[in-house]
Design an enzyme around this catalytic site. Structure first.
Site, mmCIF file in Angstrom:
data_model
loop_
_atom_site.group_PDB
_atom_site.id
_atom_site.type_symbol
_atom_site.label_atom_id
_atom_site.label_comp_id
_atom_site.label_asym_id
_atom_site.label_seq_id
_atom_site.Cartn_x
_atom_site.Cartn_y
_atom_site.Cartn_z
ATOM 1 N N HIS A 1 0.872 -1.187 0.000
ATOM 2 C CA HIS A 1 0.000 0.000 0.000
ATOM 3 C C HIS A 1 0.910 1.238 0.000
ATOM 4 O O HIS A 1 1.784 1.373 -0.860
ATOM 5 C CB HIS A 1 -0.935 -0.115 1.213
ATOM 6 N N HIS B 1 -2.020 -2.409 -9.653
ATOM 7 C CA HIS B 1 -3.097 -1.860 -8.826
ATOM 8 C C HIS B 1 -4.287 -2.782 -8.901
ATOM 9 O O HIS B 1 -4.571 -3.353 -9.951
ATOM 10 C CB HIS B 1 -3.480 -0.457 -9.324
ATOM 11 N N ASP C 1 2.513 5.635 -6.398
ATOM 12 C CA ASP C 1 3.751 5.631 -5.629
ATOM 13 C C ASP C 1 5.006 5.711 -6.488
ATOM 14 O O ASP C 1 6.077 6.019 -5.977
ATOM 15 C CB ASP C 1 3.813 4.357 -4.763
HETATM 16 N N1 CMC Z 1 5.423 -6.157 -10.306
HETATM 17 C C1 CMC Z 1 5.407 -7.341 -10.941
HETATM 18 N N2 CMC Z 1 4.301 -8.105 -11.057
HETATM 19 C C2 CMC Z 1 3.179 -7.646 -10.512
HETATM 20 C C3 CMC Z 1 3.132 -6.424 -9.838
HETATM 21 C C4 CMC Z 1 4.311 -5.665 -9.745
HETATM 22 N N3 CMC Z 1 4.336 -4.504 -9.102
HETATM 23 N N4 CMC Z 1 1.879 -6.207 -9.381
HETATM 24 C C5 CMC Z 1 1.163 -7.292 -9.745
HETATM 25 N N5 CMC Z 1 1.947 -8.165 -10.416
HETATM 26 C C6 CMC Z 1 1.545 -9.461 -10.966
HETATM 27 C C7 CMC Z 1 1.533 -10.514 -9.870
HETATM 28 O O1 CMC Z 1 2.794 -11.136 -9.734
HETATM 29 C C8 CMC Z 1 0.465 -11.459 -10.369
HETATM 30 O O2 CMC Z 1 1.029 -12.215 -11.411
HETATM 31 P P1 CMC Z 1 0.562 -13.759 -11.660
HETATM 32 O O3 CMC Z 1 -0.897 -13.670 -12.019
HETATM 33 O O4 CMC Z 1 1.436 -14.215 -12.774
HETATM 34 O O5 CMC Z 1 0.783 -14.473 -10.359
HETATM 35 C C9 CMC Z 1 -0.557 -10.505 -10.997
HETATM 36 O O6 CMC Z 1 0.196 -9.362 -11.396
HETATM 37 C C10 CMC Z 1 -1.658 -10.090 -10.042
HETATM 38 O O7 CMC Z 1 -1.034 -9.553 -8.867
HETATM 39 P P2 CMC Z 1 -1.737 -9.477 -7.454
HETATM 40 O O8 CMC Z 1 -0.697 -9.152 -6.434
HETATM 41 O O9 CMC Z 1 -2.575 -10.694 -7.214
HETATM 42 O O10 CMC Z 1 -2.713 -8.256 -7.690
HETATM 43 P P3 CMC Z 1 -3.493 -7.489 -6.570
HETATM 44 O O11 CMC Z 1 -4.640 -6.834 -7.229
HETATM 45 O O12 CMC Z 1 -3.777 -8.381 -5.419
HETATM 46 O O13 CMC Z 1 -2.392 -6.453 -6.047
HETATM 47 C C11 CMC Z 1 -0.972 -4.669 -5.699
HETATM 48 C C12 CMC Z 1 -2.308 -5.127 -6.294
HETATM 49 C C13 CMC Z 1 -0.931 -3.156 -5.682
HETATM 50 C C14 CMC Z 1 -0.873 -5.179 -4.250
HETATM 51 C C15 CMC Z 1 0.176 -5.252 -6.532
HETATM 52 O O14 CMC Z 1 0.100 -4.769 -7.856
HETATM 53 C C16 CMC Z 1 1.525 -4.941 -5.943
HETATM 54 O O15 CMC Z 1 1.976 -5.653 -5.041
HETATM 55 N N6 CMC Z 1 2.230 -3.873 -6.419
HETATM 56 C C17 CMC Z 1 3.507 -3.474 -5.860
HETATM 57 C C18 CMC Z 1 3.318 -2.658 -4.596
HETATM 58 C C19 CMC Z 1 2.739 -1.296 -4.899
HETATM 59 O O16 CMC Z 1 3.230 -0.567 -5.748
HETATM 60 N N7 CMC Z 1 1.734 -0.896 -4.111
HETATM 61 C C20 CMC Z 1 1.090 0.422 -4.234
HETATM 62 C C21 CMC Z 1 -0.317 0.302 -4.726
HETATM 63 S S1 CMC Z 1 -1.043 1.835 -5.288
HETATM 64 C C22 CMC Z 1 -1.037 2.951 -4.012
HETATM 65 C C23 CMC Z 1 -1.535 2.461 -2.732
HETATM 66 O O17 CMC Z 1 -2.567 1.824 -2.628
HETATM 67 O O18 CMC Z 1 -0.894 2.777 -1.753
#
Ligand code: CMC
Length: 376
Positions: free
Chosen positions: A220, A259, A313
């Site tokens: 987050h 996201h 971010d």
């Molecule tokens: N880098 C590489 N791969 C990614 C990323 C990333 N940043 N984000 C998602 N993926 C891939 C993930 O590995 C998965 O792949 P697969 O289907 O092959 O296993 C797929 O995309 C779905 O990912 P998820 O984690 O299940 O998606 P989610 O909707 O649960 O998570 C998220 C959203 C924001 C937690 C995630 O994108 C993430 O961890 N991003 C990095 C941390 C980040 O930048 N967070 C800030 C979010 S925006 C501002 C805020 O809310 O604070």
């Protein structure tokens, strides 16, 4: 059994009039106004008024609201005493969570949560929290606290209390744009946390404290610090390609990308990218901007087809660095702004409350015989 949605994806858990997100088309509006228009034309004070009142203020309304904030810039003296007792090596987000919680101890009526009382508390918490962050940073540097200057706007005053000198107009404006773009964002994890806590008819301090705890996580708000760590790990822009492809190969996440809602570029990332490039140019930090841009290009090629794009971010890291903030103050900056969204949602929740109490699908065994400890 009711349908289970891991991570509550796609579950509608509240109604709001504050922010609207169209994740497919990269749209974010506060009360119907595009985030880009607010970033270009509004101020943080006006944006908070908009979110809390669902309309733009007249000049007289804005003046009164701004005065209300300025009158509350100074936290209670007891809170500043607590700052002096914080370990100097404590992490600012832990300090922030602890001291926002402590504000309740100096409120003669901390539990009042009728809507007018909640609005008043929200204003006081929002107004006083920058001084807590600034005071802790000065405390750990061994510097005296700088009292608030009530003639200054929210962002300018924070930078003044932090650094002991007024920022340039350009820096104060850049900071204000960051505050505007981070103020609210639908039912993100920390906002949901705040709504869940207040739905028990607990108090505003508890809701804000819990939300800060949620925001800290690297998935987050903590991601902005993760982005900066990544940028620091890259010695030059040439390393971006190998760095990103290796991480992706190992199934590591690249901070500042992806996201739950956006499957196109986060419009806040676009606003902050423009700002980051300008600030990087002005402050001699183009290497940071170029590294960020190179990472974005590799990510675009590798994972855009999966709907993974820069989020808020990603470019906020370069922006905060250029503004002169230390790495571990990046997530507190997010919190200073998001307090506006959290408290607006808490007020909405109080206006039409029902206790949050979802359910689980029990997937364990049944009718298991109890085994005495000596027979296990
Ligand atoms: N880098 C590489 N791969 C990614 C990323 C990333 N940043 N984000 C998602 N993926 C891939 C993930 O590995 C998965 O792949 P697969 O289907 O092959 O296993 C797929 O995309 C779905 O990912 P998820 O984690 O299940 O998606 P989610 O909707 O649960 O998570 C998220 C959203 C924001 C937690 C995630 O994108 C993430 O961890 N991003 C990095 C941390 C980040 O930048 N967070 C800030 C979010 S925006 C501002 C805020 O809310 O604070």
């Amino acid at each position: 059994m009711p349908e289970f949605s891991k991570g509550l994806e796609g579950v509608v858990a509240a109604e709001t009039e504050m922010s609207f997100i169209d994740g497919q088309h990269g749209v974010l509006e506060y009360v119907g106004i595009a985030i880009g228009d607010l970033a270009r034309s509004s101020t943080f004070e006006e944006t908070v008024y908009l979110l809390w009142n669902k309309k733009l203020p007249t000049q007289a309304e804005l003046d009164a609201f701004t005065k209300g904030l300025r009158d509350n810039y100074d936290p209670p003296a007891g809170v500043l005493e607590l700052v002096k007792n914080m370990p100097k090596d404590a992490q600012p987000m832990h300090v922030l969570r602890t001291l926002v919680s402590s504000l309740a101890l100096f409120d003669p009526n901390p539990n009042a949560n009728d809507v007018p009382a909640a609005r008043e508390k929200a204003l006081k918490i929002l107004a006083a929290t920058p001084a807590i962050v600034a005071a802790f940073d000065r405390h750990r540097r061994g510097e005296k606290f700088v009292p608030a200057d009530k003639s200054l706007g929210f962002s300018e005053n924070f930078m003044y209390m932090l650094n002991g000198e007024k920022p340039t107009a350009a820096m104060a404006r850049a900071f204000d744009i960051c505050m505007i773009t981070h103020a609210d964002h639908g039912l993100n994890n920390s906002t949901f946390t705040a709504r869940v806590v207040i739905s028990t008819l607990s108090d505003l301090y508890s809701a804000m404290t819990a939300a800060i705890g949620s925001l800290r996580g690297p998935l987050h708000g903590g991601a902005n610090e993760g982005v900066m760590v990544m940028l620091n790990e890259l010695e030059s822009v040439d390393e971006a390609e190998a760095y990103v492809t290796n991480k992706l190969k190992n199934k590591d996440k690249i901070m500042g990308f992806g996201h739950r809602v956006y499957k196109s570029k986060d419009p806040r990332a676009s606003e902050l990218q423009t700002l980051a490039r300008q600030l990087a140019e002005d402050t001699g930090n183009m290497d940071l901007y170029e590294k960020s841009h190179a990472i974005e290009e590799v990510m675009e090629r590798e994972v855009a087809s999966k709907g993974i794009y820069p989020n808020v971010d990603f470019y906020s890291a370069t922006t905060y660095h250029c503004i002169g903030l230390k790495l571990d103050l990046f997530t507190p900056m997010f919190a200073l702004s998001r307090l506006a969204g959290w408290s607006g949602h808490v007020i909405e929740q109080l206006e039409d409350n029902r206790l949050y109490r979802p359910t689980t699908n029990y997937v364990g065994p049944h009718k298991v015989a109890y085994t005495p400890i000596e027979k296990r």
